[in-house]
Design a protein around this motif. Structure first.
Motif, PDB file in Angstrom:
ATOM      1  N   THR A 111       6.126  19.599  33.827  1.00  0.00           N
ATOM      2  CA  THR A 111       6.220  18.383  34.429  1.00  0.00           C
ATOM      3  C   THR A 111       4.472  19.143  34.882  1.00  0.00           C
ATOM      4  OG1 THR A 111       8.415  18.783  35.650  1.00  0.00           O
ATOM      5  CG2 THR A 111       6.269  18.334  36.800  1.00  0.00           C
ATOM      6  N   MET A 112       4.242  20.242  34.565  1.00  0.00           N
ATOM      7  CA  MET A 112       3.011  20.823  34.239  1.00  0.00           C
ATOM      8  C   MET A 112       1.928  19.648  33.804  1.00  0.00           C
ATOM      9  SD  MET A 112       1.435  24.954  35.214  1.00  0.00           S
ATOM     10  CE  MET A 112       1.231  24.984  33.202  1.00  0.00           C
ATOM     11  N   TYR A 113       1.994  19.767  32.920  1.00  0.00           N
ATOM     12  CA  TYR A 113       1.789  19.524  31.430  1.00  0.00           C
ATOM     13  C   TYR A 113       0.945  17.951  31.528  1.00  0.00           C
ATOM     14  CZ  TYR A 113       0.561  23.323  28.295  1.00  0.00           C
ATOM     15  OH  TYR A 113       0.555  24.822  28.023  1.00  0.00           O
ATOM     16  N   LEU A 114       2.581  17.170  32.272  1.00  0.00           N
ATOM     17  CA  LEU A 114       1.554  15.599  32.825  1.00  0.00           C
ATOM     18  C   LEU A 114       1.405  15.457  33.486  1.00  0.00           C
ATOM     19  CD1 LEU A 114       5.636  14.780  30.870  1.00  0.00           C
ATOM     20  CD2 LEU A 114       3.214  14.376  29.661  1.00  0.00           C
ATOM     21  N   SER A 115       1.389  15.917  34.913  1.00  0.00           N
ATOM     22  CA  SER A 115       1.131  15.734  35.814  1.00  0.00           C
ATOM     23  C   SER A 115      -0.597  15.450  36.102  1.00  0.00           C
ATOM     24  CB  SER A 115       0.237  17.065  37.245  1.00  0.00           C
ATOM     25  OG  SER A 115      -0.318  18.280  36.172  1.00  0.00           O
ATOM     26  N   PRO A 116      -1.642  15.511  35.048  1.00  0.00           N
ATOM     27  CA  PRO A 116      -2.477  15.001  35.314  1.00  0.00           C
ATOM     28  C   PRO A 116      -2.991  13.869  34.544  1.00  0.00           C
ATOM     29  CG  PRO A 116      -2.857  17.356  33.181  1.00  0.00           C
ATOM     30  CD  PRO A 116      -1.269  16.766  34.156  1.00  0.00           C
ATOM     31  N   LEU A 117      -2.141  12.726  34.725  1.00  0.00           N
ATOM     32  CA  LEU A 117      -1.679  11.906  33.841  1.00  0.00           C
ATOM     33  C   LEU A 117      -2.252  10.473  34.245  1.00  0.00           C
ATOM     34  CD1 LEU A 117       1.423  11.180  31.675  1.00  0.00           C
ATOM     35  CD2 LEU A 117      -0.538  11.271  30.424  1.00  0.00           C
ATOM     36  N   ALA A 118      -2.117  10.971  35.803  1.00  0.00           N
ATOM     37  CA  ALA A 118      -2.934  10.113  36.856  1.00  0.00           C
ATOM     38  C   ALA A 118      -4.428   9.965  36.596  1.00  0.00           C
ATOM     39  CB  ALA A 118      -2.805  10.091  38.017  1.00  0.00           C
ATOM     40  N   ASP A 119      -5.256  11.494  36.146  1.00  0.00           N
ATOM     41  CA  ASP A 119      -6.369  11.501  36.490  1.00  0.00           C
ATOM     42  C   ASP A 119      -7.075  10.728  34.499  1.00  0.00           C
ATOM     43  OD1 ASP A 119      -6.822  12.877  38.547  1.00  0.00           O
ATOM     44  OD2 ASP A 119      -6.756  15.036  37.260  1.00  0.00           O
ATOM     45  N   LEU A 120      -5.994  10.595  33.677  1.00  0.00           N
ATOM     46  CA  LEU A 120      -6.929   9.992  32.855  1.00  0.00           C
ATOM     47  C   LEU A 120      -6.479   8.859  33.294  1.00  0.00           C
ATOM     48  CD1 LEU A 120      -4.173  11.649  29.901  1.00  0.00           C
ATOM     49  CD2 LEU A 120      -6.619  12.692  31.007  1.00  0.00           C
ATOM     50  N   THR A 137      -9.853  21.276  28.828  1.00  0.00           N
ATOM     51  CA  THR A 137      -9.131  20.472  28.371  1.00  0.00           C
ATOM     52  C   THR A 137      -9.290  21.144  26.670  1.00  0.00           C
ATOM     53  OG1 THR A 137      -9.366  18.923  29.324  1.00  0.00           O
ATOM     54  CG2 THR A 137      -8.620  18.391  26.502  1.00  0.00           C
ATOM     55  N   VAL A 138      -9.610  21.721  26.336  1.00  0.00           N
ATOM     56  CA  VAL A 138     -10.571  22.659  25.452  1.00  0.00           C
ATOM     57  C   VAL A 138      -9.228  23.899  25.323  1.00  0.00           C
ATOM     58  CG1 VAL A 138     -11.813  24.938  24.185  1.00  0.00           C
ATOM     59  CG2 VAL A 138     -12.835  22.081  24.690  1.00  0.00           C
ATOM     60  N   PRO A 165       3.892  18.450  25.093  1.00  0.00           N
ATOM     61  CA  PRO A 165       3.219  17.646  25.836  1.00  0.00           C
ATOM     62  C   PRO A 165       1.146  18.654  26.475  1.00  0.00           C
ATOM     63  CG  PRO A 165       4.503  17.576  26.425  1.00  0.00           C
ATOM     64  CD  PRO A 165       4.997  18.394  24.887  1.00  0.00           C
ATOM     65  N   GLY A 166       1.368  19.207  26.075  1.00  0.00           N
ATOM     66  CA  GLY A 166       0.229  20.114  26.710  1.00  0.00           C
ATOM     67  C   GLY A 166      -1.201  19.478  25.066  1.00  0.00           C
ATOM     68  N   VAL A 167      -0.172  19.786  24.366  1.00  0.00           N
ATOM     69  CA  VAL A 167      -0.973  19.324  22.737  1.00  0.00           C
ATOM     70  C   VAL A 167      -1.350  17.805  22.988  1.00  0.00           C
ATOM     71  CG1 VAL A 167      -1.460  19.313  20.483  1.00  0.00           C
ATOM     72  CG2 VAL A 167       0.300  20.902  21.735  1.00  0.00           C
ATOM     73  N   VAL A 168      -0.478  16.782  22.619  1.00  0.00           N
ATOM     74  CA  VAL A 168      -0.823  15.628  23.138  1.00  0.00           C
ATOM     75  C   VAL A 168      -1.442  14.872  24.174  1.00  0.00           C
ATOM     76  CG1 VAL A 168       0.778  13.517  23.647  1.00  0.00           C
ATOM     77  CG2 VAL A 168       1.634  15.389  21.890  1.00  0.00           C
ATOM     78  N   THR A 169      -1.557  15.518  25.362  1.00  0.00           N
ATOM     79  CA  THR A 169      -2.238  14.984  26.320  1.00  0.00           C
ATOM     80  C   THR A 169      -3.685  15.674  26.903  1.00  0.00           C
ATOM     81  OG1 THR A 169      -1.990  17.576  27.997  1.00  0.00           O
ATOM     82  CG2 THR A 169      -0.769  14.896  28.132  1.00  0.00           C
ATOM     83  N   SER A 170      -4.103  16.927  25.741  1.00  0.00           N
ATOM     84  CA  SER A 170      -5.491  17.244  25.307  1.00  0.00           C
ATOM     85  C   SER A 170      -5.891  17.295  24.359  1.00  0.00           C
ATOM     86  CB  SER A 170      -5.337  18.662  24.796  1.00  0.00           C
ATOM     87  OG  SER A 170      -4.777  19.870  26.176  1.00  0.00           O
ATOM     88  N   LEU A 171      -5.183  16.070  23.020  1.00  0.00           N
ATOM     89  CA  LEU A 171      -5.601  14.959  22.379  1.00  0.00           C
ATOM     90  C   LEU A 171      -6.005  13.986  22.748  1.00  0.00           C
ATOM     91  CD1 LEU A 171      -3.525  16.212  19.204  1.00  0.00           C
ATOM     92  CD2 LEU A 171      -5.345  16.588  19.849  1.00  0.00           C
ATOM     93  N   VAL A 172      -5.324  13.439  23.855  1.00  0.00           N
ATOM     94  CA  VAL A 172      -5.204  12.150  24.767  1.00  0.00           C
ATOM     95  C   VAL A 172      -7.085  12.400  25.457  1.00  0.00           C
ATOM     96  CG1 VAL A 172      -5.177  10.461  26.489  1.00  0.00           C
ATOM     97  CG2 VAL A 172      -3.792  11.366  24.554  1.00  0.00           C
TER      98      VAL A 172
END
Length: 193
Positions: A111-120, A137-138, A165-172
């Protein structure tokens, strides 16, 4: 960088409090998991993380002009932590305690790693990465990659799975930084000729 900004400006303006609080709760949860499992790495890293996040919370509280809402959120976190400790200590039998706490920690971390999806989504709409932090992000990429590899080494899905998900959202986010470079941001819209 947020802490540095608070200390330099002596203000919490434009800095959200919730990330400090949720990261502290996450560290405390994983600290409990590490203690139950007897994993020195989890204990050390999350104890240090919990202490640092608590210090960030205290600095935020000190410089916050509206102390009451911040204190209420901190008290709510403490109530959740105490309730969680009581639940896992008293109500969950010893044989399933590690599994249930691992599942709880995993869901919380995902949940914590996916929370920034709105910012994306906001970045894609605005074609600007101004609302994203490159250093964060780094850091997220390095931390989530490290924990994923550590979980794989231990064959512990409760450590491995929630960090993917932290790796994936960072790559995005890295892709978004590449796609919408900060120099491309235009503070104005061209007038029709």
């Amino acid at each position: 960088s947020d802490l540095r900004q608070i200390l330099m400006t002596k203000s919490v303006e434009n800095i959200q409090f919730l990330p400090f609080l949720t990261t502290d709760a996450n560290n405390l949860s994983w600290l409990g998991y590490g203690c139950l499992k007897g994993d020195g790495t989890l204990i050390t890293v999350n104890a240090i993380g919990a202490v640092l996040q608590t210090l960030y919370i205290l600095v935020y509280l000190y410089y916050s002009p509206a102390k009451r809402p911040v204190l209420l959120q901190v008290l709510l976190l403490l109530a959740v932590v105490v309730t969680g400790c009581g639940y896992f200590t008293i109500l969950v039998d010893k044989g399933t305690r590690l599994t249930r706490l691992g599942l709880f920690c995993s869901v919380f971390t995902i949940t914590m790693y996916l929370s920034p999806l709105a910012d994306l989504a906001k970045v894609v709409r605005s074609k600007s990465t101004r609302c994203l932090s490159f250093p964060l992000t780094v850091t997220t990429f390095v931390a989530s990659s490290s924990w994923t590899l550590y979980g794989l080494q231990l064959h512990d899905p409760y450590i491995t799975v929630p960090n993917v998900p932290g790796v994936v959202t960072s790559l995005v986010r890295f892709w978004l930084f590449q796609r919408y470079r900060p120099g491309q941001d235009k503070p104005y819209s061209p007038l029709p000729a």
